[in-house]
Design an enzyme around this catalytic site. Structure first.
Site, PDB file in Angstrom:
ATOM      1  CG  ASN A   9     -34.221  19.327  14.510  1.00  0.00           C
ATOM      2  OD1 ASN A   9     -33.239  20.067  14.586  1.00  0.00           O
ATOM      3  ND2 ASN A   9     -34.222  18.087  14.970  1.00  0.00           N
ATOM      4  CE  LYS A  11     -32.987  15.420  12.124  1.00  0.00           C
ATOM      5  NZ  LYS A  11     -33.138  13.997  12.354  1.00  0.00           N
ATOM      6  CG  HIS A  95     -34.256  15.334  18.433  1.00  0.00           C
ATOM      7  ND1 HIS A  95     -33.545  14.294  17.879  1.00  0.00           N
ATOM      8  CD2 HIS A  95     -35.127  15.745  17.479  1.00  0.00           C
ATOM      9  CE1 HIS A  95     -33.975  14.089  16.638  1.00  0.00           C
ATOM     10  NE2 HIS A  95     -34.934  14.953  16.370  1.00  0.00           N
ATOM     11  CD  GLU A  97     -31.178  13.185  15.288  1.00  0.00           C
ATOM     12  OE1 GLU A  97     -30.826  14.384  15.319  1.00  0.00           O
ATOM     13  OE2 GLU A  97     -31.878  12.712  14.364  1.00  0.00           O
ATOM     14  CD  GLU A 167     -39.266  14.236  16.517  1.00  0.00           C
ATOM     15  OE1 GLU A 167     -39.405  14.747  15.409  1.00  0.00           O
ATOM     16  OE2 GLU A 167     -38.200  14.252  17.143  1.00  0.00           O
ATOM     17  N   GLY A 173     -35.782  10.175  10.207  1.00  0.00           N
ATOM     18  CA  GLY A 173     -34.762  10.131   9.158  1.00  0.00           C
ATOM     19  C   GLY A 173     -34.722   8.815   8.402  1.00  0.00           C
ATOM     20  CB  SER A 211     -40.149   9.943   7.694  1.00  0.00           C
ATOM     21  OG  SER A 211     -38.861   9.439   8.006  1.00  0.00           O
TER      22      SER A 211
HETATM   23  C1  PEP Z   1     -36.456  15.137  13.531  1.00  0.00           C
HETATM   24  O1  PEP Z   1     -35.252  15.292  13.433  1.00  0.00           O
HETATM   25  O2  PEP Z   1     -37.033  15.546  14.540  1.00  0.00           O
HETATM   26  C2  PEP Z   1     -37.162  14.455  12.463  1.00  0.00           C
HETATM   27  C3  PEP Z   1     -38.427  14.169  12.628  1.00  0.00           C
HETATM   28  O3  PEP Z   1     -36.451  14.128  11.337  1.00  0.00           O
HETATM   29  P1  PEP Z   1     -37.046  13.592   9.932  1.00  0.00           P
HETATM   30  O4  PEP Z   1     -38.207  14.472   9.576  1.00  0.00           O
HETATM   31  O5  PEP Z   1     -35.909  13.746   8.967  1.00  0.00           O
HETATM   32  O6  PEP Z   1     -37.460  12.199  10.141  1.00  0.00           O
END
Ligand code: PEP
Length: 254
Positions: A9, A11, A95, A97, A167, A173, A211
């Site tokens: 992703n 973003k 997601h 976000e 997640e 992040g 992460s």
């Molecule tokens: C994500 O945006 O779905 C995500 C898991 O980000 P990151 O790997 O940067 O934590």
């Protein structure tokens, strides 16, 4: 048989340069893997066609969001019909976000899933608890409710197009990852919820996100209910994304 998926992703990151530099490299490296991993690149919608043309047939492409509606006066939105028309096979839905910054609810998620199902596209439905919810011992309850409500309209063959990404919000992040044990426990619990909903739970791919990096992917992917990853930051670095694809154990299809 569950699909083994590593989805990147991007973003709101990326550029024509990144597409040109990253996609060709990932394509050539992933094509030599024999671990059955399906790599999915999910760039901002403006770059979907460019990614698609460089990815060839070996890498799938997705969008980060679709509208709740099929078409019409919804300025700024992108529909599931358009995603399909431009060669996407996947879309993220819900997601964290989108939930936090754009006020998406489980009802919105269900509407978007319905749009994707109508086009035969794969929905990667994201669920996860906040740190406060985890600390209050509510993680499973919160995630279970998100799964039930977001997927309430799915039935029959529609389940074949569902992927769930767990997640934890506190891991996205932040550099903090759920332990493999905690991630496995939540994945097992999600699979149980899917079973209770009448879904072919053992056939549905469950991804972990938060992460994931080259050095922790193998431990996560070794867990029996973790079928791959949804990768944010590390998916913007070609070598890191490829290393995560390589971390999928061979012959691990369930
Ligand atoms: C994500 O945006 O779905 C995500 C898991 O980000 P990151 O790997 O940067 O934590």
């Amino acid at each position: 048989m569950r699909r083994k998926i590593v989805a990147g992703n991007w973003k709101m990151n990326g550029s024509t340069d990144l597409v040109e530099n990253l996609v060709g490299y990932v394509r050539s490296e992933v094509s030599s893997l024999d671990n059955g991993v399906e790599a999915v690149i999910i760039p901002p919608a403006l770059y979907v066609r460019d990614v698609k043309s460089l990815a060839g047939d070996r890498i799938s492409v997705g969008v980060q969001n679709v509208a709740c509606w099929e078409s019409g006066a919804y300025t700024g939105e992108v529909s599931a019909v358009m995603a399909k028309d431009c060669g996407c096979h996947y879309a993220l839905v819900g997601h964290s976000e989108r939930r936090q910054l754009f006020a998406e609810t489980d009802a919105t998620v269900a509407d978007k899933v319905a749009q994707l199902m109508s086009q035969g596209l794969n929905a990667i439905v994201c669920v996860g608890e906040t740190l406060a919810e985890r600390e209050a011992g509510q993680a499973e309850e919160i995630v279970s409710a998100q799964v039930r409500k977001g997927l309430a309209g799915v039935s029959g063959d529609g389940w074949q197009n569902i992927v769930v990404a767990y997640e934890p919000v506190w891991a996205i992040g932040t550099g903090k990852t759920a332990t493999s044990d905690d991630a496995q426990a939540m994945h097992r619990s999600i699979r149980k919820v899917l079973e209770d909903m009448g879904a072919p739970a053992e056939e549905i791919s469950l991804l972990y996100g938060g992460s994931v990096k080259a050095d922790n992917a193998a431990a996560l992917f070794a867990e029996p209910d973790i079928d791959g990853g949804l990768i944010g930051g590390a998916s913007l670095v070609a070598k890191d994304f490829v290393s995560i694809c390589q971390a999928m154990p061979a012959g691990s299809e369930s």
